[in-house]
Design a protein around this motif. Structure first.
Motif, short mmCIF file in Angstrom:
data_model
loop_
_atom_site.label_atom_id
_atom_site.label_comp_id
_atom_site.label_asym_id
_atom_site.label_seq_id
_atom_site.Cartn_x
_atom_site.Cartn_y
_atom_site.Cartn_z
N PRO A 1 31.14 49.26 26.13
CA PRO A 1 32.55 49.00 25.30
C PRO A 1 33.07 47.75 26.00
O PRO A 1 32.99 47.59 27.25
CB PRO A 1 33.34 50.34 25.56
CG PRO A 1 32.34 51.16 26.53
CD PRO A 1 30.95 50.47 26.66
N ASN A 2 33.62 47.03 25.31
CA ASN A 2 34.60 45.98 25.63
C ASN A 2 35.59 46.37 26.50
O ASN A 2 36.60 46.98 25.94
CB ASN A 2 34.94 44.81 24.84
CG ASN A 2 35.48 43.72 25.09
OD1 ASN A 2 36.45 43.93 25.95
ND2 ASN A 2 35.29 42.50 24.65
N ASN A 3 35.66 46.34 27.72
CA ASN A 3 36.88 46.78 28.71
C ASN A 3 38.02 46.13 28.43
O ASN A 3 39.14 46.70 28.12
CB ASN A 3 36.39 46.05 29.87
CG ASN A 3 37.06 47.26 31.06
OD1 ASN A 3 37.43 48.27 30.70
ND2 ASN A 3 37.28 46.66 32.27
N ILE A 4 38.21 44.73 27.81
CA ILE A 4 39.50 44.11 27.70
C ILE A 4 40.20 44.83 26.46
O ILE A 4 41.24 45.03 26.43
CB ILE A 4 39.29 42.72 27.28
CG1 ILE A 4 38.62 42.12 28.57
CG2 ILE A 4 40.71 41.97 27.03
CD1 ILE A 4 38.33 40.68 28.36
N ALA A 5 39.27 45.19 25.36
CA ALA A 5 39.88 45.73 24.30
C ALA A 5 40.28 47.17 24.66
O ALA A 5 41.47 47.57 24.06
CB ALA A 5 38.70 45.97 23.13
N ASN B 1 41.39 48.13 27.47
CA ASN B 1 42.41 47.97 28.20
C ASN B 1 43.62 47.81 27.29
O ASN B 1 44.86 48.33 27.45
CB ASN B 1 42.49 46.79 29.18
CG ASN B 1 41.51 46.97 30.21
OD1 ASN B 1 40.94 46.09 30.91
ND2 ASN B 1 41.11 48.27 30.63
N LEU B 2 43.57 46.74 26.32
CA LEU B 2 44.74 46.61 25.54
C LEU B 2 45.13 47.69 24.59
O LEU B 2 46.47 47.88 24.56
CB LEU B 2 44.16 45.46 24.29
CG LEU B 2 45.19 44.90 23.60
CD1 LEU B 2 46.25 44.24 24.24
CD2 LEU B 2 44.61 44.10 22.49
N THR C 1 44.53 48.83 33.24
CA THR C 1 43.50 48.11 33.33
C THR C 1 42.49 48.52 34.60
O THR C 1 41.31 48.06 34.73
CB THR C 1 43.89 46.64 33.87
OG1 THR C 1 44.77 46.90 35.17
CG2 THR C 1 44.86 45.89 32.91
N THR D 1 42.84 48.42 37.47
CA THR D 1 42.55 47.30 38.15
C THR D 1 43.72 47.38 39.26
O THR D 1 44.91 47.38 38.99
CB THR D 1 42.36 46.09 37.74
OG1 THR D 1 41.34 46.05 36.95
CG2 THR D 1 41.81 44.78 38.66
N GLY E 1 37.29 54.60 40.40
CA GLY E 1 36.85 54.05 39.27
C GLY E 1 37.69 52.97 39.12
O GLY E 1 37.91 52.16 37.89
N TYR E 2 38.39 52.27 40.05
CA TYR E 2 39.41 51.32 39.99
C TYR E 2 38.67 49.99 40.61
O TYR E 2 37.94 50.14 41.49
CB TYR E 2 40.59 51.26 40.65
CG TYR E 2 41.63 52.25 39.90
CD1 TYR E 2 42.72 51.72 39.42
CD2 TYR E 2 41.35 53.63 39.76
CE1 TYR E 2 43.64 52.32 38.74
CE2 TYR E 2 42.26 54.40 38.92
CZ TYR E 2 43.51 53.81 38.47
OH TYR E 2 44.27 54.45 37.76
N ASN E 3 38.97 48.78 39.89
CA ASN E 3 38.43 47.49 40.50
C ASN E 3 39.68 46.79 41.33
O ASN E 3 40.87 47.53 41.17
CB ASN E 3 38.19 46.87 39.46
CG ASN E 3 36.77 46.83 38.87
OD1 ASN E 3 36.79 47.05 37.69
ND2 ASN E 3 35.71 47.02 39.65
N ASN F 1 50.94 40.20 34.84
CA ASN F 1 51.15 39.85 33.18
C ASN F 1 50.19 41.14 32.53
O ASN F 1 49.65 40.78 31.42
CB ASN F 1 50.86 38.73 32.96
CG ASN F 1 49.42 38.03 33.56
OD1 ASN F 1 48.63 39.15 34.18
ND2 ASN F 1 49.18 36.96 33.53
N GLY F 2 49.77 42.09 33.19
CA GLY F 2 49.07 43.15 32.50
C GLY F 2 47.62 42.97 33.21
O GLY F 2 46.99 44.00 32.99
N THR F 3 47.32 42.10 34.01
CA THR F 3 45.84 42.12 34.80
C THR F 3 45.77 43.42 35.64
O THR F 3 44.88 43.71 35.72
CB THR F 3 46.02 40.75 35.41
OG1 THR F 3 46.45 39.56 34.78
CG2 THR F 3 44.55 40.52 36.04
#
Lengths: 340, 340
Positions: A50-54, A56-57, A62, A64, A92-94, A116-118
């Motif tokens: 699964p695309n992580n960014i999607a 996250n959005l 995130t 992170t 489970g965090y980066n 900014n959401g990162t």
DNA sequence: GTGAAAGCGCTAACAT
DNA sequence: ATGTTAGCGCTTTCAC
């Protein structure tokens, strides 16, 4: 390049809808066993991730953490960092790392880049320049933007947030008391980081311990600087006084004091006991090895990560009160101090 | 919590469309000067920051680099890391860091966690276990998934990708030749990292230099181990031989050798010259300070980041060939070797 | 010069 | 049990 697998693609190739695929992959009970298996196997075949960014959005999180460290070459910070990384990963965090290099500008820039959401929250130790200039706007801004911060070691009372520290004051009292028990009567106090809050607290502890034991505090054997050059220049003068102990508030001071004593042929620990704040491996490796106040860097990092993640994962209403966690230090007696 | 400002909100409050706001903020010439100003000022007022995740989702790039490091407490890696972080930041990239702790499992897990769109590429140094087991599937997978990798220091010939290394072989030849010029006739070779490729290359360099100078290679004064315990146990035997030089392939070996010599009352550098591979500050701080082969960690990191980012930003067709960049080492002469 | 609409990849409420 | 739809926040093409 083989196209990255997406839900859409898989759906098309399997002649089902995107949501079926999504549900099948998340093992939803809504989906029949046979389709689940078909989808899951095909996904594995295609090496679908699964695309992580999607994700996250959608989720607005995130998983992170942004970590801002003044200087990764300082072994104390390296240890704290390793603790943060470990604890974060376990949950489970980066971890995105920025190095402020003791600069206010870089600190602000780093926070800006990430706010900014990162990242979901920050763990940081205040840079030297920031602490000198007492400019904490950027921290307050982040917090009011609902990005939680956990500060460690170098903190500011002006910012309300979670904090993790060692008890610098008590540690110093304890270390100096120990030296006094070893029969030290004239203990020098050395620092090259006098601009930092931690150094000031340690110095206070020294003064209290000395006074409590009814010795007088002699300013001639106290050398508090905020740079190594001045320190190196003035260190000789301290040794011109009659001293039988050294309490050093940072690495540089510890090592230079030891080097100086050895060069002068002073016997350690027989004629001079030394205790220093230090976290690197080298304190063990020096000859003689250095007795230290160890700050348990990894534990500090782990505690900070735990606090931050707990706050991030708390339900809106039950956000915990801000707390300051104190990690106990430990006096590591090595060869630079006599046995009791 | 004050709502995070979004294009949508701003559009509504200003009674314009989302696309107008977007264009105004990116200073598109399509938009009239007055609206631009109105929008931009309002955005600033609201402290608008484009949501990075949404931007990433659109652009399919995250401007984030995944860094996997075996052990951040090792000052060499800390230095490389600081170089990576600096170079990456200068080019607008963030750095997500994972610590493999020398474990293959963690290395795989870290890559897995990040290979889902979270990062655009990897910079890494192979973990000890991975190098021992020669298991490189995870690297190859990433590359075939079109996620570029740059390896540094501990690399594998089996994986085709960009690499940054120091010339371990030549560095060793050079260092040993230097000792021979200092009149050393029996130079011991010590390592506690013999399982790593770098150690093997350095050992080869030693053997070549010794042989080239027509000395015989004496296995009694060669101690190659892959753990510190065994090393510490056997180090005494090396000293029972008659040696006048030590070439140490890693930090631990360097320091323990020095400590041992000092304890035995051997005069350094008069009776014994020592050169070691080392990058930490402590080599300067030892008494006597240690002459080292310095590997220029920060430069390695910067080079790796540059290579990766250049590849990431290259147009599809002009992807550069894989190259291996060699960073020159430097012999830092300090007090543990005689002057020439 | 401005706006509507599609789409990045995913989830989930809501049909069918 | 499966599909349709809307929407996360943004960019960008294409209409008006």
């Amino acid at each position: 390049m083989k196209q990255k697998a997406t839900l859409k693609q898989i759906a098309k190739e399997l002649n089902v809808s995107v949501s079926t695929v999504s549900k099948a992959l998340s093992n939803s009970p809504e989906i029949s066993e046979p389709t689940k298996i078909r989808v899951q196997e095909f996904a594995k075949l295609k090496n679908y991730k699964p695309n992580n960014i999607a994700v996250n959005l959608k989720s607005k999180r995130t998983k992170t953490i942004g970590v801002i460290i003044p200087n990764i070459l300082n072994p104390f910070f390296a240890k704290v960092f390793s603790g943060i990384e470990k604890a974060a990963n376990d949950r489970g965090y980066n971890v995105i790392t920025c190095i402020s290099n003791e600069s206010l500008q870089k600190e602000i820039h780093a926070m800006d880049m990430l706010s900014n959401g990162t990242i979901d929250g920050f763990i940081l130790s205040i840079s030297e320049e920031t602490q000198t200039k007492q400019d904490f706007k950027h921290f307050k801004e982040a917090i009011s933007d609902d990005i939680p911060i956990v500060m460690f070691d170098r903190i500011s009372d002006e910012v309300s947030c979670d904090k993790v520290v060692v008890d610098d004051f008590d540690s110093a009292v304890h270390a100096v008391n120990h030296m006094i028990k070893l029969n030290c009567k004239r203990i020098a106090l050395l620092s090259t980081i006098d601009n930092l809050s931690v150094s000031k607290l340690r110095a206070k502890g020294y003064r209290k311990a000395v006074a409590d034991n009814n010795y007088k505090v002699d300013e001639n054997i106290i050398l508090l600087t905020d740079n190594t050059e001045e320190f190196d220049n003035k260190l000789g003068f301290v040794f011109e006084n009659d001293i039988d102990g050294i309490f050093a508030l940072d690495e540089h001071a510890s090592v230079m004091a030891m080097k100086h004593a050895i060069k002068k042929g002073i016997k350690i620990p027989d004629e001079l006991n030394i205790i220093g704040f230090a976290d690197g491996v080298w304190s063990r490796r020096l000859t003689p090895s250095l007795s230290t106040v160890s700050q348990h860097g990894p534990e500090i990092g782990e505690a900070a990560a735990e606090m931050l993640i707990n706050r991030l994962e708390a339900k809106e209403e039950e956000a915990p009160e801000y707390v300051t966690k104190v990690i106990k230090t430990e006096l590591r007696q090595r060869e630079s101090t006599r046995k009791l």
